[in-house]
Design a protein around this motif. Structure first.
Motif, short mmCIF file in Angstrom:
data_model
loop_
_atom_site.label_atom_id
_atom_site.label_comp_id
_atom_site.label_asym_id
_atom_site.label_seq_id
_atom_site.Cartn_x
_atom_site.Cartn_y
_atom_site.Cartn_z
N UNK A 40 9.47 5.47 0.00
CA UNK A 40 8.78 4.69 -0.87
C UNK A 40 7.80 5.26 -1.84
N UNK A 41 6.88 6.19 -1.18
CA UNK A 41 5.99 6.75 -1.67
C UNK A 41 6.35 8.11 -2.30
N UNK A 42 7.29 8.69 -1.72
CA UNK A 42 7.70 9.93 -2.06
C UNK A 42 7.17 11.15 -0.88
N UNK A 43 8.04 11.78 -0.30
CA UNK A 43 7.64 12.72 0.60
C UNK A 43 6.57 13.67 0.43
N UNK A 44 6.49 14.13 -0.78
CA UNK A 44 5.56 15.02 -1.11
C UNK A 44 4.02 14.27 -1.42
N UNK A 45 4.03 13.42 -1.20
CA UNK A 45 2.79 12.45 -1.12
C UNK A 45 2.19 12.22 0.41
N UNK A 46 1.95 13.31 1.10
CA UNK A 46 1.87 13.42 2.49
C UNK A 46 0.59 12.39 2.99
N UNK A 47 -0.60 12.64 2.21
CA UNK A 47 -1.56 11.87 2.53
C UNK A 47 -1.59 10.24 2.15
N UNK A 48 -0.77 9.83 1.28
CA UNK A 48 -0.34 8.47 0.95
C UNK A 48 0.25 7.98 1.94
N UNK A 49 1.42 8.86 2.33
CA UNK A 49 2.66 8.31 3.43
C UNK A 49 1.70 8.02 4.65
N UNK A 50 0.69 9.15 5.13
CA UNK A 50 0.08 9.01 6.35
C UNK A 50 -0.77 7.62 6.40
N UNK A 51 -1.52 7.56 5.29
CA UNK A 51 -2.41 6.26 5.11
C UNK A 51 -1.60 4.94 5.06
N UNK A 52 -0.31 4.93 4.48
CA UNK A 52 0.56 3.85 4.80
C UNK A 52 0.94 3.45 6.18
N UNK A 53 1.32 4.74 6.86
CA UNK A 53 1.64 4.91 8.19
C UNK A 53 0.58 4.17 9.12
N UNK A 54 -0.51 4.55 8.82
CA UNK A 54 -1.62 4.16 9.62
C UNK A 54 -1.80 2.48 9.35
N UNK A 55 -1.92 2.22 8.19
CA UNK A 55 -1.97 0.85 7.61
C UNK A 55 -1.04 -0.16 8.44
N UNK A 56 0.24 0.52 8.29
CA UNK A 56 1.29 -0.40 8.93
C UNK A 56 0.99 -0.61 10.23
N UNK A 57 0.69 0.30 11.24
CA UNK A 57 0.27 0.05 12.55
C UNK A 57 -0.95 -0.84 12.76
N UNK A 58 -1.85 -0.92 11.92
CA UNK A 58 -2.96 -1.49 11.87
C UNK A 58 -2.51 -3.09 11.55
N UNK A 59 -1.74 -3.00 10.65
CA UNK A 59 -1.27 -4.60 10.30
C UNK A 59 -0.26 -5.12 11.58
N UNK A 60 0.46 -4.13 12.37
CA UNK A 60 1.41 -4.60 13.39
C UNK A 60 0.24 -5.39 14.54
N UNK A 61 -0.71 -4.61 14.66
CA UNK A 61 -1.75 -5.23 15.72
C UNK A 61 -2.48 -6.43 15.09
N UNK A 62 -3.03 -6.41 13.73
CA UNK A 62 -3.60 -7.61 13.26
C UNK A 62 -2.68 -8.55 13.13
N UNK A 63 -1.40 -8.62 12.80
CA UNK A 63 -0.36 -9.87 12.66
C UNK A 63 0.17 -10.14 13.74
N UNK A 64 0.13 -9.36 14.95
CA UNK A 64 0.71 -9.73 16.21
C UNK A 64 1.18 -11.22 16.52
#
Length: 186
Positions: A40-64
């Motif tokens: 979705x973000x483009x594989x060349x956009x590594x920092x944004x991808x890593x931020x989205x990954x982190x945010x996804x797992x935080x959301x998993x925990x928060x919305x459990x």
């Protein structure tokens, strides 16, 4: 161990020991979540991808508390990852994709061994999308694979928005018919 049992155990671990739970979830689902975010973000956009990954797992925990144990945890998490990456892409307000469309839709990078039927259905869907005539195939990929808005697709292809909407409607109907003919139950 059955998938639903593993999902319940992981959900319990996330509730009782968030640090270990997030570590286990990242170990089990980190690759697929990273793949979704990069698509979705483009594989060349590594920092944004890593931020989205982190945010996804935080959301998993928060919305459990909203997780329905009757559904696979992976599907729920992948939905969170998609929404997180799409929202991040919109927030960035820039194009993260190359102008060229992929020649074929890529294979999913995550493979759940006990879900062979889903894998076959995904293959049949990719095949059916690849068989759509032009420009319907491009419109369909841009809307449902690259998550572009109808307005963006219309502007890019020089078509009225209503034409894009009609082609998406007819494309979905064609795909549904092709999938039914190939034995995919919708």
């Amino acid at each position: 161990m059955r998938e639903d049992s593993k999902d319940r155990q992981l959900a319990l671990l996330l509730k009782n020991d968030p640090t270990k739970g997030l570590e286990a979830a990242l170990h089990q689902y980190g690759g697929p979540v990273r793949t979704i975010c990069a698509a979705i973000l483009g594989s060349g956009n590594r920092e944004e991808v890593e931020e989205a990954v982190s945010d996804s797992f935080v959301a998993l925990w928060r919305e459990l508390d909203r997780y329905d144990p009757q559904r696979p945890l992976s599907a729920w998490l992948y939905g969170i990852a998609r929404r997180t990456a799409i929202n991040r892409r919109r927030m960035l307000g820039r194009r993260a994709f190359p102008e060229e469309l992929p020649g074929e839709l890529p294979e999913d990078s995550f493979d759940l061994a006990d879900q062979a039927a889903e894998k076959e259905n995904a293959r049949l869907l990719r095949q059916a999308v690849d068989e759509l005539p032009s420009p319907d195939r491009e419109i369909f990929i841009r809307r449902y694979y690259l998550y572009e808005r109808v307005k963006e697709i219309a502007a890019r292809l020089g078509l009225p928005e209503k034409t894009v909407e009609n082609r998406l409607f007819r494309g979905r109907r064609r795909l549904r018919q092709k999938l039914l003919e190939r034995g995919v139950i919708l």
